[in-house]
Write an enzyme that holds these catalytic residues in place. Structure first.
Site, PDB file in Angstrom:
ATOM      1  N   HIS A 165      16.658  -2.863   1.861  1.00  0.00           N
ATOM      2  CA  HIS A 165      16.445  -4.264   2.253  1.00  0.00           C
ATOM      3  C   HIS A 165      17.736  -5.229   1.822  1.00  0.00           C
ATOM      4  O   HIS A 165      17.837  -6.148   2.179  1.00  0.00           O
ATOM      5  CB  HIS A 165      15.011  -4.647   1.928  1.00  0.00           C
ATOM      6  N   ASP A 201      11.400   4.855   5.846  1.00  0.00           N
ATOM      7  CA  ASP A 201      10.566   4.186   4.876  1.00  0.00           C
ATOM      8  C   ASP A 201       9.697   3.524   5.967  1.00  0.00           C
ATOM      9  O   ASP A 201      10.231   3.375   7.352  1.00  0.00           O
ATOM     10  CB  ASP A 201      11.675   3.253   4.324  1.00  0.00           C
ATOM     11  N   HIS A 203       9.118   0.105   6.408  1.00  0.00           N
ATOM     12  CA  HIS A 203       9.680  -0.996   6.427  1.00  0.00           C
ATOM     13  C   HIS A 203      11.236  -0.865   7.123  1.00  0.00           C
ATOM     14  O   HIS A 203      11.757   0.181   6.694  1.00  0.00           O
ATOM     15  CB  HIS A 203       9.809  -1.719   5.342  1.00  0.00           C
ATOM     16  N   ASP A 290       5.816   5.317   2.042  1.00  0.00           N
ATOM     17  CA  ASP A 290       4.906   3.966   2.576  1.00  0.00           C
ATOM     18  C   ASP A 290       4.172   4.242   3.845  1.00  0.00           C
ATOM     19  O   ASP A 290       3.439   3.269   4.126  1.00  0.00           O
ATOM     20  CB  ASP A 290       5.491   2.669   2.008  1.00  0.00           C
TER      21      ASP A 290
HETATM   22  N1  Q9C Z   1       2.798  -9.578   3.121  1.00  0.00           N
HETATM   23  C1  Q9C Z   1      10.333  -1.077   0.265  1.00  0.00           C
HETATM   24  O1  Q9C Z   1       9.435  -0.311   0.605  1.00  0.00           O
HETATM   25  N2  Q9C Z   1       5.647  -6.855   0.750  1.00  0.00           N
HETATM   26  N3  Q9C Z   1      10.292  -2.550   0.157  1.00  0.00           N
HETATM   27  C2  Q9C Z   1       5.377  -7.006   1.969  1.00  0.00           C
HETATM   28  C3  Q9C Z   1       3.680  -8.448   3.473  1.00  0.00           C
HETATM   29  C4  Q9C Z   1       7.297  -6.333   0.692  1.00  0.00           C
HETATM   30  C5  Q9C Z   1       8.882  -2.992   0.657  1.00  0.00           C
HETATM   31  C6  Q9C Z   1       4.257  -8.107   1.875  1.00  0.00           C
HETATM   32  C7  Q9C Z   1       7.627  -5.150   1.140  1.00  0.00           C
HETATM   33  C8  Q9C Z   1       8.917  -4.527   0.488  1.00  0.00           C
HETATM   34  C9  Q9C Z   1      11.607  -0.718  -0.370  1.00  0.00           C
HETATM   35 ZN    ZN Z   2       8.928   0.450   2.437  1.00  0.00          ZN
END
Ligand code: Q9C
Ligand code: ZN
Length: 375
Positions: A165, A201, A203, A290
């Protein structure tokens, strides 16, 4: 397969993060690495490699040098502004705030102005050791890259904090330096040939996409939860395909909630065809776990067996491959899931799971509606 890890990640040990105004226990915690390391330690298929320092230069290939300088002292300069050991921005430099105005340089005065200039969310806590841990994660990724550049077919970088990110000039989403982007850049420099990044991932890797959006020689391909419902919300749609010379060198595959192993593998087939057709000479995998069916902060439906099959299928591309750890938050199953993916890659039997509990949860973390004691 060699794997790489340092203890420096332990210096990044936040206790809290803020989602939609609600403080809760930190999700991205040192135990994540400990679970994966424990699973690989006892497995003869994996050998620990030596992590070497690589300095700042490789980071400057993908990040704004001023961001690197700021991160080094950010916690210390912000510390007086928070009652807790974690620092978060209270005001970010929203694009609409600046609309029609001349671009403004990095603020030099207020520490909070600087924090909101470089950080885009309230889920990326900074603590005293964050910078050192983030530097350590880059060294882990680069040491794994060195192994592959010296002839290993593949290597695994157990990076923490994660990276995908983090954009050229912004931190967020638990990420500070973009480990996979630094690895891809180093691979490109050493090999000269085009390089592909496969991001699995949950995300969308907005940072990696942004860093290489106008670059033809780095292909970015990502499968992820549809940003219509999932963080980081503003990027990751199929229509984002790159710009200028990089047109066509970004490909996004947003996925529906509860996506199964079989559905995922079908989309992966298309994504890998894109990589195979690109003529890439090397591959960096942003490996998030995840996508797991029991991951508490995500909603896909992959299983441990699915991870094995995905690893197996990625190996069949036949490319020199650096596998870089990103997310994955089901602590109790994180080690066996990572090991399953990696054993799939090397074509070894999945191996035994050990004891498992089957509730959808973040492992041993308390429910996130319970606030940490100190709040
Ligand atoms: N309300 C990685 O997996 N939270 N970053 C989301 C939704 C943040 C994930 C919250 C997710 C970041 C590297
Ligand atoms: Zn992630």
């Amino acid at each position: 397969m060699k794997w790489f890890c340092t203890q420096l990640h332990q210096l990044h040990d936040p206790s809290v993060e803020v989602w939609a105004g609600t403080p809760g226990p930190a999700t991205e915690v040192p135990a994540r690495v400990e679970m994966i390391a424990a699973a690989l330690d006892g497995d003869a298929a994996f050998t620990a490699g030596e992590v070497r320092e690589h300095g700042r230069d490789p980071i400057e290939q993908v990040h704004e040098p001023a961001l690197i300088r700021w991160l080094e002292s950010a916690w210390a300069e912000c510390r007086p502004h928070s009652a807790y050991p974690e620092i978060f921005p209270d005001t970010v430099r929203h694009a609409g705030m600046m609309e029609g105005l001349a671009d403004q340089a990095e603020p030099t005065s207020s520490p909070l102005a600087r924090l909101g200039y470089w950080c885009f969310d309230t889920m990326t806590p900074m603590v005293e050791g964050t910078y050192q841990a983030a530097r350590g994660a880059v060294d882990v990724a680069l040491s794994a890259t060195d192994a592959v550049l010296s002839g290993d077919r593949a290597a695994y970088a157990l990076c923490r904090p994660p990276g995908h990110h983090a954009a050229r000039s912004a931190i967020g989403g638990f990420c500070y330096f973009n480990n996979a982007a630094v690895a891809a850049s180093a691979m490109l420099e050493a090999s000269g040939g085009p390089v592909a990044i496969l991001d699995v991932d949950y995300h969308h890797g907005n940072g990696t996409q942004q860093i290489f959006y106008d670059r033809a020689e780095v292909l970015y391909v990502s499968l992820h939860g549809d940003p219509d419902r999932a963080f980081p919300y503003y990027t990751g749609r199929a229509a984002e395909t790159g710009t200028g010379k990089g047109s066509g060198a970004t490909r996004n595959f947003p996925l529906a909630a509860r996506c199964t192993d079989q559905e995922y593998l079908a989309v992966l087939e298309t994504a890998l065809d894109v990589i195979a057709a690109s003529g890439a000479a090397g591959l960096v995998v942003s490996l998030g776990l995840d996508t797991y069916e029991l991951d508490a902060i995500c909603d896909l439906g992959l299983t441990r067996d699915g991870f094995w099959r995905i690893g197996r299928r990625v190996e069949r591309l036949g490319l020199p491959t650096v596998i870089v750890q990103e997310g994955g938050y089901h602590l109790a199953h994180l080690g066996i899931n990572a090991r399953s993916w990696l054993r799939g890659f090397i074509g070894a039997e999945p191996g035994s799971a050990g004891p498992q509990r089957h509730e959808r949860s973040g492992g041993s973390l308390p429910p996130r509606h319970l606030l940490p004691q100190h709040l």
